[in-house]
Design an enzyme around this catalytic site. Structure first.
Site, PDB file in Angstrom:
ATOM      1  N   ASP A  71      -8.015   3.886   5.154  1.00 40.52           N
ATOM      2  CA  ASP A  71      -9.089   4.433   5.966  1.00 40.52           C
ATOM      3  C   ASP A  71      -9.621   5.695   5.261  1.00 40.52           C
ATOM      4  O   ASP A  71     -10.451   5.595   4.358  1.00 40.52           O
ATOM      5  CB  ASP A  71      -8.512   4.714   7.356  1.00 40.52           C
ATOM      6  CG  ASP A  71      -9.524   5.209   8.361  1.00 40.52           C
ATOM      7  OD1 ASP A  71     -10.723   4.979   8.167  1.00 40.52           O
ATOM      8  OD2 ASP A  71      -9.122   5.840   9.351  1.00 40.52           O
ATOM      9  N   GLU A 101      -0.121  -2.312   2.016  1.00 37.75           N
ATOM     10  CA  GLU A 101      -0.668  -1.475   3.099  1.00 37.75           C
ATOM     11  C   GLU A 101      -1.434  -2.371   4.077  1.00 37.75           C
ATOM     12  O   GLU A 101      -1.893  -3.466   3.709  1.00 37.75           O
ATOM     13  CB  GLU A 101      -1.577  -0.462   2.394  1.00 37.75           C
ATOM     14  CG  GLU A 101      -2.101   0.736   3.050  1.00 37.75           C
ATOM     15  CD  GLU A 101      -1.363   1.490   4.110  1.00 37.75           C
ATOM     16  OE1 GLU A 101      -0.814   0.848   5.033  1.00 37.75           O
ATOM     17  OE2 GLU A 101      -1.410   2.719   4.096  1.00 37.75           O
ATOM     18  N   ASP A 102      -1.548  -1.915   5.309  1.00 38.22           N
ATOM     19  CA  ASP A 102      -2.358  -2.663   6.283  1.00 38.22           C
ATOM     20  C   ASP A 102      -3.822  -2.252   6.221  1.00 38.22           C
ATOM     21  O   ASP A 102      -4.725  -3.074   6.268  1.00 38.22           O
ATOM     22  CB  ASP A 102      -1.815  -2.481   7.719  1.00 38.22           C
ATOM     23  CG  ASP A 102      -1.710  -1.008   8.134  1.00 38.22           C
ATOM     24  OD1 ASP A 102      -1.754  -0.115   7.254  1.00 38.22           O
ATOM     25  OD2 ASP A 102      -1.573  -0.743   9.341  1.00 38.22           O
ATOM     26  N   PHE A 130     -12.576   0.844  14.913  1.00 33.64           N
ATOM     27  CA  PHE A 130     -11.124   0.908  15.032  1.00 33.64           C
ATOM     28  C   PHE A 130     -10.600  -0.504  15.237  1.00 33.64           C
ATOM     29  O   PHE A 130     -11.017  -1.206  16.165  1.00 33.64           O
ATOM     30  CB  PHE A 130     -10.711   1.810  16.199  1.00 33.64           C
ATOM     31  CG  PHE A 130      -9.290   2.250  16.081  1.00 33.64           C
ATOM     32  CD1 PHE A 130      -8.953   3.360  15.312  1.00 33.64           C
ATOM     33  CD2 PHE A 130      -8.278   1.541  16.711  1.00 33.64           C
ATOM     34  CE1 PHE A 130      -7.631   3.754  15.171  1.00 33.64           C
ATOM     35  CE2 PHE A 130      -6.948   1.936  16.582  1.00 33.64           C
ATOM     36  CZ  PHE A 130      -6.626   3.042  15.815  1.00 33.64           C
ATOM     37  N   ARG A 145      -0.100  -4.766  18.185  1.00 30.91           N
ATOM     38  CA  ARG A 145       0.366  -5.248  16.883  1.00 30.91           C
ATOM     39  C   ARG A 145       0.587  -6.753  16.888  1.00 30.91           C
ATOM     40  O   ARG A 145       0.533  -7.413  15.857  1.00 30.91           O
ATOM     41  CB  ARG A 145       1.708  -4.587  16.522  1.00 30.91           C
ATOM     42  CG  ARG A 145       1.623  -3.118  16.204  1.00 30.91           C
ATOM     43  CD  ARG A 145       2.932  -2.665  15.556  1.00 30.91           C
ATOM     44  NE  ARG A 145       3.108  -1.222  15.624  1.00 30.91           N
ATOM     45  CZ  ARG A 145       2.579  -0.360  14.758  1.00 30.91           C
ATOM     46  NH1 ARG A 145       1.839  -0.787  13.781  1.00 30.91           N
ATOM     47  NH2 ARG A 145       2.801   0.933  14.872  1.00 30.91           N
TER      48      ARG A 145
HETATM   49  P1  IMP Z   1      -5.657   6.916   6.287  1.00 35.28           P
HETATM   50  O1  IMP Z   1      -4.637   7.917   5.886  1.00 35.28           O
HETATM   51  O2  IMP Z   1      -6.765   7.554   7.073  1.00 35.28           O
HETATM   52  O3  IMP Z   1      -6.193   6.087   5.138  1.00 35.28           O
HETATM   53  O4  IMP Z   1      -5.020   5.948   7.321  1.00 35.28           O
HETATM   54  C1  IMP Z   1      -4.020   5.092   7.005  1.00 35.28           C
HETATM   55  C2  IMP Z   1      -3.275   4.693   8.246  1.00 35.28           C
HETATM   56  O5  IMP Z   1      -4.003   5.037   9.435  1.00 35.28           O
HETATM   57  C3  IMP Z   1      -3.101   3.215   8.306  1.00 35.28           C
HETATM   58  O6  IMP Z   1      -1.929   2.803   7.676  1.00 35.28           O
HETATM   59  C4  IMP Z   1      -3.075   2.969   9.795  1.00 35.28           C
HETATM   60  O7  IMP Z   1      -1.767   3.154  10.290  1.00 35.28           O
HETATM   61  C5  IMP Z   1      -3.958   4.042  10.392  1.00 35.28           C
HETATM   62  N1  IMP Z   1      -5.319   3.546  10.675  1.00 35.28           N
HETATM   63  C6  IMP Z   1      -6.458   3.842  10.033  1.00 35.28           C
HETATM   64  N2  IMP Z   1      -7.514   3.185  10.550  1.00 35.28           N
HETATM   65  C7  IMP Z   1      -7.016   2.432  11.551  1.00 35.28           C
HETATM   66  C8  IMP Z   1      -7.607   1.479  12.467  1.00 35.28           C
HETATM   67  O8  IMP Z   1      -8.806   1.155  12.447  1.00 35.28           O
HETATM   68  N3  IMP Z   1      -6.747   0.920  13.342  1.00 35.28           N
HETATM   69  C9  IMP Z   1      -5.417   1.223  13.393  1.00 35.28           C
HETATM   70  N4  IMP Z   1      -4.839   2.071  12.555  1.00 35.28           N
HETATM   71  C10 IMP Z   1      -5.624   2.679  11.639  1.00 35.28           C
END
Ligand code: IMP
Length: 181
Positions: free
Chosen positions: A103, A99-100, A152, A165
Site C-alpha cells: 500500500d 506479501e498480501d 480498502f 480474512r
Molecule cells: P503499507 O505499509 O501501507 O504498504 O501496508 C502494508 C500492510 O497494510 C499490508 O500488509 C496490510 O496488512 C495493510 N493494508 C494496506 N492496505 C490494506 C487494505 O486495503 N486492506 C487491508 N489491509 C491493508
C-alpha cells in the site's frame, strides 16, 4: 460495530486461482533449482502463501514473520516493527518475500531493509495485490498478482480489524458513513 460494512467483489475466487497459478509458474521458472526460502508476512499472506506453495512442486522452505504497522484502523501508523521474528538463517539464501498487499510501501520497504542486512544471496518480493496510488516509498515488486484501486480491500487473508480474512473472494469494503472512504 456501529458502521454497516458493505462488501462488493473485486476479484472472484476463480480469478484469484488463475492469478496464483500464473505467479507460481513465474516463480517456478526462476527458483526451481535454488531451494528458496519463502517468507510470508503474517497474517495477511497466509492464504495466498498456502495456495501458492501447493503449486510449487520443487524443494523450498517456508518461514513467517509478523510485523505491526496498522493497529485497528485503516491507516498505516508508519511505524513498523517485528512482532514475531524468523527462525531460519537468511544469510546466503535465495529469499522470496510473500506479501498480501503493498500500500504505502512502508511495511514492505522496512522488511526488505531488515532482510537485506542479514545478507541473503538474493532477495525478491512477490505480492498478491498492489495499490500504487498510495505509495509513499518506492518498492520494487518482482511478482505481482493484481493492481488494485485506492479502496480498502478485504478477503482471501486480508482483514479489516481482524475480520473478513475468511472470505474466499477479494472484496472492497465500503463504509456507508458519508465522507468516509
Ligand atoms: P503499507 O505499509 O501501507 O504498504 O501496508 C502494508 C500492510 O497494510 C499490508 O500488509 C496490510 O496488512 C495493510 N493494508 C494496506 N492496505 C490494506 C487494505 O486495503 N486492506 C487491508 N489491509 C491493508
Amino acid at each position: 460495530m456501529s458502521f454497516q460494512p458493505k462488501l462488493h467483489i473485486l476479484f472472484r475466487q476463480d480469478e484469484i486461482e488463475a492469478t496464483v497459478k500464473r505467479l507460481a509458474a513465474e516463480i517456478k521458472e526462476d527458483y526451481h533449482v535454488k531451494y528458496p526460502l519463502l517468507i510470508g508476512i503474517l497474517k495477511g499472506s497466509f492464504m495466498f502463501l498456502a495456495d501458492l506453495v501447493r503449486l510449487l512442486d520443487f524443494p523450498l522452505e517456508v518461514e513467517f514473520i509478523r510485523l505491526s504497522s496498522y493497529g485497528q484502523g485503516r491507516q498505516s501508523s508508519g511505524r513498523v516493527k517485528v512482532v514475531q521474528g524468523l527462525c531460519s538463517e537468511v544469510r546466503g539464501r535465495d529469499v522470496l518475500v510473500i506479501e498480501d498487499i503493498v500500500d504505502t510501501g512502508l511495511t514492505t520497504s522496512f522488511l526488505l531493509d531488515y532482510l537485506r542486512k542479514k545478507k541473503p544471496a538474493s532477495l525478491r518480493l512477490c505480492t498478491l495485490t498492489d495499490k500504487p496510488s498510495r505509495r509513499q516509498v518506492s518498492v520494487s515488486i518482482d511478482y505481482l498478482g493484481f493492481t488494485v484501486p485506492n479502496k480498502f480491500i478485504v478477503g482471501y487473508g486480508i482483514d479489516w480489524s481482524q475480520k473478513f480474512r475468511n472470505l474466499p473472494d477479494i472484496c472492497v469494503l465500503e463504509d456507508e458513513r458519508p465522507g468516509v472512504v
